[in-house]
Enzyme design. Sequence first.
Site, PDB file in Angstrom:
ATOM      1  N   ARG A  53      -8.632  -0.240  12.844  1.00 48.72           N
ATOM      2  CA  ARG A  53      -8.012   0.346  14.042  1.00 48.72           C
ATOM      3  C   ARG A  53      -9.065   0.659  15.101  1.00 48.72           C
ATOM      4  O   ARG A  53      -8.871   0.398  16.296  1.00 48.72           O
ATOM      5  CB  ARG A  53      -7.279   1.637  13.674  1.00 48.72           C
ATOM      6  CG  ARG A  53      -6.159   1.435  12.677  1.00 48.72           C
ATOM      7  CD  ARG A  53      -5.522   2.755  12.306  1.00 48.72           C
ATOM      8  NE  ARG A  53      -4.426   2.554  11.374  1.00 48.72           N
ATOM      9  CZ  ARG A  53      -3.492   3.455  11.097  1.00 48.72           C
ATOM     10  NH1 ARG A  53      -3.536   4.647  11.683  1.00 48.72           N
ATOM     11  NH2 ARG A  53      -2.538   3.187  10.254  1.00 48.72           N
TER      12      ARG A  53
ATOM     13  N   ASN B 201     -10.273   0.446  -0.023  1.00 45.14           N
ATOM     14  CA  ASN B 201      -9.234   0.351   1.007  1.00 45.14           C
ATOM     15  C   ASN B 201      -9.751   0.707   2.399  1.00 45.14           C
ATOM     16  O   ASN B 201     -10.283   1.796   2.602  1.00 45.14           O
ATOM     17  CB  ASN B 201      -8.086   1.318   0.680  1.00 45.14           C
ATOM     18  CG  ASN B 201      -7.201   0.823  -0.442  1.00 45.14           C
ATOM     19  OD1 ASN B 201      -7.545  -0.128  -1.136  1.00 45.14           O
ATOM     20  ND2 ASN B 201      -6.064   1.460  -0.621  1.00 45.14           N
TER      21      ASN B 201
ATOM     22  N   GLY C 156      -7.662   8.357   7.311  1.00 48.82           N
ATOM     23  CA  GLY C 156      -7.826   8.646   8.725  1.00 48.82           C
ATOM     24  C   GLY C 156      -9.265   8.789   9.186  1.00 48.82           C
ATOM     25  O   GLY C 156     -10.211   8.484   8.450  1.00 48.82           O
TER      26      GLY C 156
ATOM     27  N   ASP D 119       0.843  -1.189   0.000  1.00 48.13           N
ATOM     28  CA  ASP D 119       0.000   0.000   0.000  1.00 48.13           C
ATOM     29  C   ASP D 119       0.889   1.252   0.000  1.00 48.13           C
ATOM     30  O   ASP D 119       1.804   1.363   0.826  1.00 48.13           O
ATOM     31  CB  ASP D 119      -0.886  -0.042   1.261  1.00 48.13           C
ATOM     32  CG  ASP D 119      -2.030   0.951   1.221  1.00 48.13           C
ATOM     33  OD1 ASP D 119      -2.445   1.344   0.117  1.00 48.13           O
ATOM     34  OD2 ASP D 119      -2.528   1.310   2.319  1.00 48.13           O
TER      35      ASP D 119
ATOM     36  N   LYS E 245     -12.487  12.819   7.994  1.00 49.12           N
ATOM     37  CA  LYS E 245     -12.512  12.968   6.535  1.00 49.12           C
ATOM     38  C   LYS E 245     -13.296  14.189   6.077  1.00 49.12           C
ATOM     39  O   LYS E 245     -13.009  14.754   5.040  1.00 49.12           O
ATOM     40  CB  LYS E 245     -13.106  11.710   5.895  1.00 49.12           C
ATOM     41  CG  LYS E 245     -12.313  10.439   6.198  1.00 49.12           C
ATOM     42  CD  LYS E 245     -12.834   9.282   5.380  1.00 49.12           C
ATOM     43  CE  LYS E 245     -12.306   7.944   5.862  1.00 49.12           C
ATOM     44  NZ  LYS E 245     -10.833   7.828   5.775  1.00 49.12           N
TER      45      LYS E 245
ATOM     46  N   ASP F  60      -8.559   0.803   6.441  1.00 54.10           N
ATOM     47  CA  ASP F  60      -7.563   0.713   7.503  1.00 54.10           C
ATOM     48  C   ASP F  60      -8.144   1.258   8.814  1.00 54.10           C
ATOM     49  O   ASP F  60      -8.226   0.564   9.833  1.00 54.10           O
ATOM     50  CB  ASP F  60      -6.306   1.503   7.094  1.00 54.10           C
ATOM     51  CG  ASP F  60      -5.177   1.350   8.096  1.00 54.10           C
ATOM     52  OD1 ASP F  60      -5.354   0.643   9.106  1.00 54.10           O
ATOM     53  OD2 ASP F  60      -4.100   1.940   7.873  1.00 54.10           O
TER      54      ASP F  60
END
Length: 309
Positions: free
Chosen positions: A260, A254, A181, A82, A184, A256
Amino acid sequence: MALVTTTEMFKKALNSDYAVGAFNVNNMEIIQGIVDAAIEENAPLILQVSAGARKYARSIYLTKLVEAAVEDTGLDIALHLDHGEDFDICKKCVDDGFTSVMIDGSKHPFEENIKMTKEVVDYAHDHGVVVEAELGRLAGVEDNINVDERSATFTDPQEAKEFVERTGVDSLAVAIGTSHGAYKFKGTPYLDFERLDEIHKLIPEIPLVLHGASTVIPEFVDKCNKYGGNIPGAQGVPEDMIREAVKHGVCKVNIDTDIRLAMTAEIRKFLVENPEVFDPRKYLGPARDAVKGMVSHKIRDVLGASNKR
Ligand code: PGH
Ligand code: CA
Ligand code: ZN
């Protein structure tokens, strides 16, 4: 069972109404949670590793964990780099057995981006590895976009066509208003679907990639905050907008940040409720389950990728 490229996955997704989830991994529990979800949903799967993750986990550990997942489950998995920032890291990953790499030259001028991408494409294709590139810049939360700024940072459709033709890249990440993150958007979320549509129509055979696609699921943000966290005002891309993007050529989504948040929410809750426990397995186990649940939901309810393996 094998590590596979994304070629077949994207071919099917491009001609259909679903997208393949690409999930960022950096430890064993995250990998297992995601893989368990993909098995349960019978879905195609991309596991992706950033340079930061390679550094944190020490690259060989992640490669071996993903290989273990393939061997353990019989699942076909694409292992993807990535946001590779230069030729060297892309080459390293190709040499390490990755089946897909991203060269992210989006911060460079157009011609420079083309040159970098072409170099990686030549090397990767020689080794049976596919390449994702990026054109346009992902908006940051500070970029409260007006129309002029939009055309300055978002992907230009004509440029996208030229870029793909001159580089021979296999897939293209586009900038249409998402960002990385948990913060946004400041106000109402906005994505430029018209632009996405135009790009897709100009290069219909190229799978498009949506970065910064986490929804920043309110349930997890609230749970973090309830158990001692401090992440106020976090906001991601609403699920309906992801569904809409998938209808317009987006084949890879995508994720991430949502991983988290799912993990951290669960660990925070567990530790607050069980102050006497200090065995990491006791909180990493539920965290793994939380990742699995969240990823199953994405695959099934947002990406529409259940039973598309
Ligand atoms: C992503 C992930 N990785 O490359 O684009 O974005 O921060 O929205 O999960 P998120
Ligand atoms: Ca499609
Ligand atoms: Zn990204």
